[in-house]
Design a protein around this motif. Structure first.
Motif, short mmCIF file in Angstrom:
data_model
loop_
_atom_site.label_atom_id
_atom_site.label_comp_id
_atom_site.label_asym_id
_atom_site.label_seq_id
_atom_site.Cartn_x
_atom_site.Cartn_y
_atom_site.Cartn_z
N ARG A 38 0.83 -1.20 0.00
CA ARG A 38 0.00 0.00 0.00
C ARG A 38 0.87 1.25 0.00
NH1 ARG A 38 -5.17 1.75 0.83
NH2 ARG A 38 -5.88 -0.37 0.68
N CYS A 39 1.92 1.27 0.80
CA CYS A 39 2.83 2.42 0.85
C CYS A 39 3.50 2.64 -0.51
CB CYS A 39 3.89 2.23 1.93
SG CYS A 39 3.27 2.47 3.59
N ILE A 40 3.92 1.56 -1.15
CA ILE A 40 4.56 1.67 -2.46
C ILE A 40 3.56 2.19 -3.49
CG2 ILE A 40 5.62 0.37 -4.35
CD1 ILE A 40 6.80 -1.49 -2.13
N GLN A 41 2.35 1.66 -3.48
CA GLN A 41 1.34 2.11 -4.44
C GLN A 41 0.99 3.58 -4.22
OE1 GLN A 41 -2.06 -0.46 -4.79
NE2 GLN A 41 -2.98 0.76 -6.40
N VAL A 42 0.85 4.00 -2.98
CA VAL A 42 0.57 5.41 -2.69
C VAL A 42 1.76 6.26 -3.13
CG1 VAL A 42 0.20 7.10 -0.85
CG2 VAL A 42 -1.09 4.96 -0.86
N PHE A 88 -6.02 9.30 3.96
CA PHE A 88 -7.10 8.33 3.94
C PHE A 88 -6.63 6.99 3.40
CE2 PHE A 88 -10.62 6.21 1.73
CZ PHE A 88 -11.49 6.04 2.80
N MET A 89 -5.88 7.01 2.27
CA MET A 89 -5.41 5.77 1.65
C MET A 89 -4.46 4.99 2.56
SD MET A 89 -4.87 6.68 -2.40
CE MET A 89 -4.11 8.27 -2.26
N LEU A 90 -3.58 5.71 3.25
CA LEU A 90 -2.62 5.03 4.13
C LEU A 90 -3.27 4.52 5.41
CD1 LEU A 90 0.51 7.34 3.75
CD2 LEU A 90 0.19 5.05 2.81
N GLY A 91 -4.31 5.18 5.87
CA GLY A 91 -4.95 4.79 7.13
C GLY A 91 -6.14 3.88 6.98
N ASN A 92 -6.52 3.57 5.77
CA ASN A 92 -7.72 2.80 5.52
C ASN A 92 -7.39 1.61 4.63
OD1 ASN A 92 -10.45 2.26 5.54
ND2 ASN A 92 -11.01 4.39 5.12
N GLU A 93 -7.04 0.49 5.22
CA GLU A 93 -6.60 -0.66 4.44
C GLU A 93 -7.65 -1.22 3.50
OE1 GLU A 93 -4.34 -3.76 6.33
OE2 GLU A 93 -3.64 -2.35 7.85
N LYS A 94 -8.91 -0.95 3.75
CA LYS A 94 -9.97 -1.47 2.90
C LYS A 94 -10.28 -0.55 1.73
CE LYS A 94 -11.96 -4.07 6.64
NZ LYS A 94 -12.14 -5.44 6.44
N ALA A 95 -9.72 0.65 1.73
CA ALA A 95 -9.96 1.59 0.64
C ALA A 95 -9.29 1.08 -0.62
CB ALA A 95 -9.43 2.97 1.01
N MET A 96 -10.02 1.12 -1.72
CA MET A 96 -9.46 0.72 -3.02
C MET A 96 -8.57 1.85 -3.53
SD MET A 96 -10.56 -2.30 -3.69
CE MET A 96 -10.15 -2.44 -5.39
N LEU A 97 -7.41 1.47 -4.04
CA LEU A 97 -6.48 2.46 -4.56
C LEU A 97 -6.48 2.40 -6.09
CD1 LEU A 97 -3.36 1.91 -2.27
CD2 LEU A 97 -5.27 3.46 -1.94
N PRO A 98 -6.39 3.57 -6.74
CA PRO A 98 -6.28 3.56 -8.20
C PRO A 98 -4.92 3.03 -8.62
CG PRO A 98 -6.16 5.81 -7.36
CD PRO A 98 -6.43 4.92 -6.19
N GLN A 99 -4.83 2.58 -9.85
CA GLN A 99 -3.56 2.12 -10.40
C GLN A 99 -2.72 3.34 -10.78
OE1 GLN A 99 -2.40 -1.15 -10.61
NE2 GLN A 99 -4.17 -1.39 -9.29
N PRO A 100 -1.45 3.34 -10.42
CA PRO A 100 -0.61 4.48 -10.79
C PRO A 100 -0.35 4.51 -12.29
CG PRO A 100 0.67 2.84 -9.58
CD PRO A 100 -0.74 2.37 -9.60
N LYS A 101 -0.24 5.74 -12.79
CA LYS A 101 0.12 5.94 -14.19
C LYS A 101 1.62 6.14 -14.25
CE LYS A 101 -4.23 8.23 -15.13
NZ LYS A 101 -4.87 9.48 -15.54
N HIS A 102 2.18 6.02 -15.42
CA HIS A 102 3.63 6.19 -15.59
C HIS A 102 4.04 7.57 -15.10
CE1 HIS A 102 7.60 6.20 -17.33
NE2 HIS A 102 7.44 4.93 -17.63
N HIS A 103 5.10 7.62 -14.37
CA HIS A 103 5.59 8.90 -13.87
C HIS A 103 6.56 9.52 -14.86
CE1 HIS A 103 9.47 7.16 -12.82
NE2 HIS A 103 8.80 6.12 -12.39
N SER A 104 6.93 10.75 -14.60
CA SER A 104 7.74 11.48 -15.56
C SER A 104 9.24 11.35 -15.33
CB SER A 104 7.37 12.96 -15.52
OG SER A 104 7.66 13.48 -14.24
N PHE A 105 9.65 10.72 -14.26
CA PHE A 105 11.07 10.67 -13.97
C PHE A 105 11.64 9.28 -14.14
CE2 PHE A 105 10.66 14.86 -12.90
CZ PHE A 105 11.87 15.41 -12.58
#
Length: 134
Positions: free
Chosen positions: A78-82, A102-119
């Motif tokens: 979760r930390c890596i995805q955030v 919210f995302m880090l404190g709520n393990e049941k919250a669905m996280l979006p998929q990350p998009k490609h970053h610029s770096f």
């Protein structure tokens, strides 16, 4: 430094979000973004460790091996995805700090998929026998 500032000289309300994402990835990996070098690939921590491992389904390889016995895998993932969500290229794609909390404190919250970053940067190995800059 956020991509929008580094590239365009524009400070965004989400520039601190980018820095927070880098910090999350540095904590999980126990490596500094600046000066990191992977022996087989010429990528920085954002390019190699985070993005490539995420896409290869090897995300847990980002984590410092010393932490392996004292962590909960789902929390590390979760930390890596955030962290990846925070370092996305466009400010509009980055979450707000309240969303991050919210995302880090709520393990049941669905996280979006990350998009490609610029770096996603490959560094030149010219003049450097390790192939990296520090």
């Amino acid at each position: 430094m956020s991509p929008e500032y580094a590239i365009d000289g524009k400070f965004s309300l989400k520039s601190n979000v980018f820095s927070f994402g880098v910090l999350l990835l540095e904590i999980v990996s126990s490596k500094k973004n600046r000066g990191f070098c992977h022996p087989d690939r010429l990528h920085n921590i954002l390019g190699h460790l985070a993005w490539l491992l995420w896409n290869e389904g090897k995300t847990m390889e980002l984590m410092d091996a010393c932490l392996k016995d004292s962590c909960v895998e789902s929390q590390v993932l979760r930390c890596i995805q955030v962290g990846l969500l925070c370092i996305q290229k466009l400010p509009i794609d980055k979450p707000t700090m309240s969303s991050i909390i919210f995302m880090l404190g709520n393990e049941k919250a669905m996280l979006p998929q990350p998009k490609h970053h610029s770096f996603f940067i490959e560094r030149s190995s010219e003049g450097d026998d390790k192939g990296c800059y520090t």
